[in-house]
Write a protein that holds these residues in place. Structure first.
Motif, mmCIF file in Angstrom:
data_model
loop_
_atom_site.group_PDB
_atom_site.id
_atom_site.type_symbol
_atom_site.label_atom_id
_atom_site.label_comp_id
_atom_site.label_asym_id
_atom_site.label_seq_id
_atom_site.Cartn_x
_atom_site.Cartn_y
_atom_site.Cartn_z
ATOM 1 N N THR A 1 13.793 -4.620 -5.139
ATOM 2 C CA THR A 1 12.696 -4.945 -4.225
ATOM 3 C C THR A 1 11.447 -4.149 -4.609
ATOM 4 O OG1 THR A 1 14.309 -5.331 -2.469
ATOM 5 C CG2 THR A 1 12.038 -5.026 -1.774
ATOM 6 N N VAL A 2 11.643 -2.881 -4.996
ATOM 7 C CA VAL A 2 10.498 -2.047 -5.421
ATOM 8 C C VAL A 2 9.845 -2.678 -6.648
ATOM 9 C CG1 VAL A 2 9.773 0.210 -6.320
ATOM 10 C CG2 VAL A 2 11.464 0.096 -4.484
ATOM 11 N N ALA B 1 12.480 3.528 -3.837
ATOM 12 C CA ALA B 1 13.519 2.756 -3.142
ATOM 13 C C ALA B 1 14.208 3.632 -2.095
ATOM 14 C CB ALA B 1 14.535 2.230 -4.148
ATOM 15 N N LYS B 2 14.545 4.856 -2.487
ATOM 16 C CA LYS B 2 15.234 5.779 -1.586
ATOM 17 C C LYS B 2 14.347 6.121 -0.387
ATOM 18 C CE LYS B 2 17.914 10.021 -1.753
ATOM 19 N NZ LYS B 2 18.179 11.268 -2.447
ATOM 20 N N ASN C 1 9.830 -5.760 -7.505
ATOM 21 C CA ASN C 1 9.086 -6.955 -7.064
ATOM 22 C C ASN C 1 7.731 -6.562 -6.474
ATOM 23 O OD1 ASN C 1 11.157 -8.625 -7.845
ATOM 24 N ND2 ASN C 1 12.060 -8.786 -5.796
ATOM 25 N N TYR C 2 7.745 -5.505 -5.633
ATOM 26 C CA TYR C 2 6.483 -5.027 -5.047
ATOM 27 C C TYR C 2 5.505 -4.599 -6.137
ATOM 28 C CZ TYR C 2 7.877 -4.923 -0.093
ATOM 29 O OH TYR C 2 8.243 -5.260 1.190
ATOM 30 N N ILE C 3 6.029 -3.847 -7.115
ATOM 31 C CA ILE C 3 5.157 -3.344 -8.186
ATOM 32 C C ILE C 3 4.559 -4.502 -8.980
ATOM 33 C CG2 ILE C 3 5.092 -2.024 -10.353
ATOM 34 C CD1 ILE C 3 7.200 -0.116 -9.011
ATOM 35 N N SER C 4 5.385 -5.496 -9.258
ATOM 36 C CA SER C 4 4.905 -6.672 -9.990
ATOM 37 C C SER C 4 3.786 -7.381 -9.202
ATOM 38 C CB SER C 4 6.106 -7.605 -10.218
ATOM 39 O OG SER C 4 5.665 -8.833 -10.695
ATOM 40 N N ARG D 1 0.832 -1.208 0.000
ATOM 41 C CA ARG D 1 0.000 0.000 0.000
ATOM 42 C C ARG D 1 0.869 1.261 0.000
ATOM 43 N NH1 ARG D 1 -4.800 -1.024 4.232
ATOM 44 N NH2 ARG D 1 -4.511 -3.159 3.562
ATOM 45 N N GLU D 2 1.950 1.225 0.794
ATOM 46 C CA GLU D 2 2.893 2.353 0.832
ATOM 47 C C GLU D 2 3.488 2.588 -0.555
ATOM 48 O OE1 GLU D 2 5.876 3.065 4.294
ATOM 49 O OE2 GLU D 2 5.268 0.963 4.425
ATOM 50 N N VAL D 3 3.910 1.493 -1.195
ATOM 51 C CA VAL D 3 4.487 1.589 -2.541
ATOM 52 C C VAL D 3 3.447 2.162 -3.503
ATOM 53 C CG1 VAL D 3 5.413 0.255 -4.499
ATOM 54 C CG2 VAL D 3 6.160 -0.280 -2.165
ATOM 55 N N MET D 4 2.210 1.683 -3.379
ATOM 56 C CA MET D 4 1.116 2.138 -4.244
ATOM 57 C C MET D 4 0.871 3.641 -4.087
ATOM 58 S SD MET D 4 -0.993 0.947 -6.444
ATOM 59 C CE MET D 4 -1.580 2.327 -7.378
#
Length: 199
Positions: free
Chosen positions: A168-169, A159-160, A171-174, A143-146
């Motif tokens: 890793t970002v 990432a920063k 992977n999260y997006i995928s 959710r944070e990434v979104m």
């Protein structure tokens, strides 16, 4: 007499709603606002029994205002066109007494106000179906990434900000795209918004 304040950014609707409720023998509209910030001030100043507000308003949304007014002693009714699971979930957490849709018959509103004054909670039936039908599939981290994707951040920037690697970002997006069943970031933002899952 049930004292009511209203918040709605569409002026005509605000006026019509006020007139409609003033026709009820046991209700009086004592204040009107056009955004979430104004309604918080009105509630704190006028101490109404009921605050009825829309969700999507300028400056502060109805949900932000509801969260702020959670312990004010005023019963909150959300009146909106949006039957979205995420909005409903957030409204429940904010302790709202009612969540009604604008296309309901006007007599439903007056009846709901009286029931809420008696200590009941009133939710539009469509929302109850939604709430049990579909919840946000993303983890807190996803959710944070979104949220960062929606703010236009690049993979590197995300990432920063989250102190993780770009890999890793990605992977999260995928995973996010898979879970939301969409093909790209734009569709993901659109799906997330449509469901009302943005905080």
């Amino acid at each position: 007499m049930i004292k009511i304040v209203l918040a709605e950014d569409q002026r005509m609707l605000l006026g019509a709603l006020g007139s409609l409720l003033d026709l009820e023998d046991d209700m009086e509209v004592i204040g009107k606002a056009s955004n979430g910030e104004e309604i918080i001030s009105l509630v704190e100043k006028l101490h109404p029994d009921i605050c009825i507000m829309d969700i999507e308003m300028p400056i502060k949304s109805g949900l932000d205002a509801a969260e702020h007014l959670k312990d004010s002693g005023c019963k909150i009714i959300i009146l909106t066109t949006f039957a979205r699971a995420g909005y409903f979930e957030r409204a429940q957490k904010a302790g709202v007494s009612g969540y009604l849709l604008k296309d309901s018959p006007s007599e439903d509103l007056a009846r709901s106000i009286r029931l809420i004054m008696d200590g009941r909670r009133i939710y539009a039936p469509e929302l109850v179906d939604l709430a049990f039908g579909e919840s946000n599939p993303l983890t807190d981290r996803e959710r944070e990434v979104m949220e960062l994707i929606a703010h236009g951040k690049s993979t590197k920037e995300i990432a920063k900000e989250l102190f993780i690697t770009s890999g890793t970002v990605r992977n999260y997006i995928s995973t996010i795209l898979d879970k939301l069943e969409v093909g790209n970031r734009i569709e993901a933002i659109s799906r997330f918004k449509e469901k009302g899952w943005f905080k």
